[in-house]
Motif scaffolding. Structure first.
Motif, PDB file in Angstrom:
ATOM      1  N   TYR A   3      -3.160   0.277   4.408  1.00 54.54           N
ATOM      2  CA  TYR A   3      -3.258   0.142   2.952  1.00 54.54           C
ATOM      3  C   TYR A   3      -3.083  -1.308   2.514  1.00 54.54           C
ATOM      4  CZ  TYR A   3       1.754  -0.350   1.709  1.00 54.54           C
ATOM      5  OH  TYR A   3       3.038  -0.804   1.529  1.00 54.54           O
ATOM      6  N   LYS A   4      -2.290  -2.085   3.246  1.00 54.97           N
ATOM      7  CA  LYS A   4      -2.119  -3.497   2.918  1.00 54.97           C
ATOM      8  C   LYS A   4      -3.327  -4.315   3.368  1.00 54.97           C
ATOM      9  CE  LYS A   4       2.909  -3.728   2.630  1.00 54.97           C
ATOM     10  NZ  LYS A   4       4.159  -4.316   3.181  1.00 54.97           N
ATOM     11  N   SER A  41      -4.413   5.671   2.545  1.00 52.75           N
ATOM     12  CA  SER A  41      -4.379   4.219   2.714  1.00 52.75           C
ATOM     13  C   SER A  41      -5.361   3.543   1.767  1.00 52.75           C
ATOM     14  CB  SER A  41      -4.709   3.849   4.166  1.00 52.75           C
ATOM     15  OG  SER A  41      -3.726   4.346   5.054  1.00 52.75           O
ATOM     16  N   GLY A  82      -4.002   3.884  -1.790  1.00 56.54           N
ATOM     17  CA  GLY A  82      -2.929   2.919  -2.021  1.00 56.54           C
ATOM     18  C   GLY A  82      -3.417   1.491  -2.156  1.00 56.54           C
ATOM     19  N   ALA A  83      -4.616   1.244  -1.637  1.00 59.16           N
ATOM     20  CA  ALA A  83      -5.126  -0.126  -1.605  1.00 59.16           C
ATOM     21  C   ALA A  83      -5.786  -0.557  -2.906  1.00 59.16           C
ATOM     22  CB  ALA A  83      -6.125  -0.273  -0.460  1.00 59.16           C
ATOM     23  N   LEU A 113       3.264   5.978   1.938  1.00 56.14           N
ATOM     24  CA  LEU A 113       2.537   5.329   3.024  1.00 56.14           C
ATOM     25  C   LEU A 113       3.514   4.633   3.963  1.00 56.14           C
ATOM     26  CD1 LEU A 113      -0.209   3.970   0.694  1.00 56.14           C
ATOM     27  CD2 LEU A 113      -0.673   5.432   2.648  1.00 56.14           C
TER      28      LEU A 113
END
Length: 364
Positions: free
Chosen positions: A120-121, A308, A311-312, A345
């Motif tokens: 996700y980062k 993911s 969340g991104a 996450l």
């Protein structure tokens, strides 16, 4: 980090209760699982649920597509060669979006591992947790009302009700559930292509007139009827979301160009993977249209990949990622976790999957 081998297997997981929609009824979640193994010993995991009534992909078609067509084209490529990898996946064959998504997912898992970042980062890092709704299966009004109250008591504040096929019964279902859970619970409807355009307009206006406070209605008409979807969107106040109609990048472009819907439901199995889902999210953002991140009935592996992406990206404002919470047991070690209606996450590199239990290999 070079792709050395791709192994294919499956898991079969019983559900807590039958999953019933206007299109199907199932008692198990069945996922095709792959492992992309690299020369460094890293393993990337991917999954795909066979959902023939939606994607057209069966268990054996997914396995055959990966093993005989897609995988041979990727052996020997470096994981960082993403442009070439995703080009080969997309052009390997027509359709077969679930097989493509399965391989794409495992590649992204390895990319996260290569960069030492949770996926996700790597994809944007907008949020590390978010709320999801819970799906209430299509049944008699009193049964659905009971299931809805049970979900609310379990901590869910957003419910997605399966409807479609019988307008009068659908109205009774929604009214019973609204009466049972009260006004503070958020209700979304998913008709799974179950209404005709004029029928949908009459029914949705009835919901509005009775003050049933529906947040959105997903795919009210058959997927290929873009004009019918636009007719519904133009003639009701309730936001209309495209799901089966919003299959891949081209279909989403057509929908938004025609202003045929208010919202887009992104699913990895329709889009053919994360790399195409990112394009859909960007197209929607350019048009000022919010998205929901959805899923099929699948294991926690696939839900972790979808979560993911959710969340991104800030344009993904809603989540329908409850599938892993519908399972009686969880063979996936690692990945996301649930805190009532909230998805958390993990911070491990890639998808953070540690182990797949009850793995059954395919020997073809």
């Amino acid at each position: 980090m070079k792709i050395s081998k791709i192994e294919i297997g499956k898991v079969k997981i019983p559900l807590k209760k039958p999953f019933i929609t206007a299109l199907r009824c199932v008692d198990f979640a069945e996922d095709i699982i792959i492992k992309i193994i690299t020369d460094t010993g890293n393993i990337g995991y991917g999954s795909a649920p066979p959902t023939a009534v939606i994607t057209g992909d069966s268990q054996m078609s997914i396995v055959s597509a990966i093993k005989t067509v897609i995988a041979p084209q990727l052996i020997g490529l470096e994981i960082c060669e993403t442009e070439e990898i995703f080009k080969r996946i997309d052009k390997s064959m027509l359709h077969n979006s679930s097989a493509k998504a399965c391989v794409d997912m495992a590649v992204y898992d390895l990319l996260g591992q290569l960069c030492c970042l949770p996926l996700y980062k790597l994809l944007g890092g907008y949020r590390g947790s978010f709320t999801s709704d819970l799906t209430i299966s299509l049944r008699e009004p009193e049964v659905m009302a009971h299931d809805a109250v049970e979900a609310v008591n379990g901590g869910y504040t957003d419910l997605k009700l399966k409807v479609g096929g019988d307008a009068e019964l659908d109205f009774a279902r929604v009214k019973a559930i609204r009466n049972a859970v009260g006004d503070k619970i958020n209700i979304r409807l998913d008709a799974n292509q179950g209404w005709k355009p004029k029928e949908a307009v009459r029914l949705i206006r009835r919901f509005e007139d009775k003050g049933l406070n529906i947040e959105l209605i997903e795919q009210p008409v058959i997927a290929h009827d873009i004009q019918g979807l636009k007719f519904v969107t133009d003639n009701v106040d309730t936001p209309i979301m495209a799901d089966e109609a919003a299959f891949g990048t081209y279909e989403v472009f057509e929908l938004l160009a025609a202003r045929a819907c208010d919202l887009i439901n992104i699913k990895l199995m329709k889009a053919g993977g994360i790399h195409n889902a990112l394009k859909i999210a960007d197209i929607a953002a350019i048009c000022g249209v919010e998205c929901m991140m959805g899923c099929m009935l699948e294991s926690k592996l696939g839900i972790t990949a979808s979560a993911s992406l959710a969340g991104a990206k800030s344009v993904i404002t809603r989540a329908d990622l409850d599938a892993a919470d519908l399972l009686l047991k969880d063979p996936i070690k690692g990945g996301i976790s649930y805190d009532k209606n909230r998805i958390i996450l993990n911070e491990q590199p890639g998808l953070g999957i540690i182990e797949i239990k009850d793995w059954q290999n395919f020997y073809l």
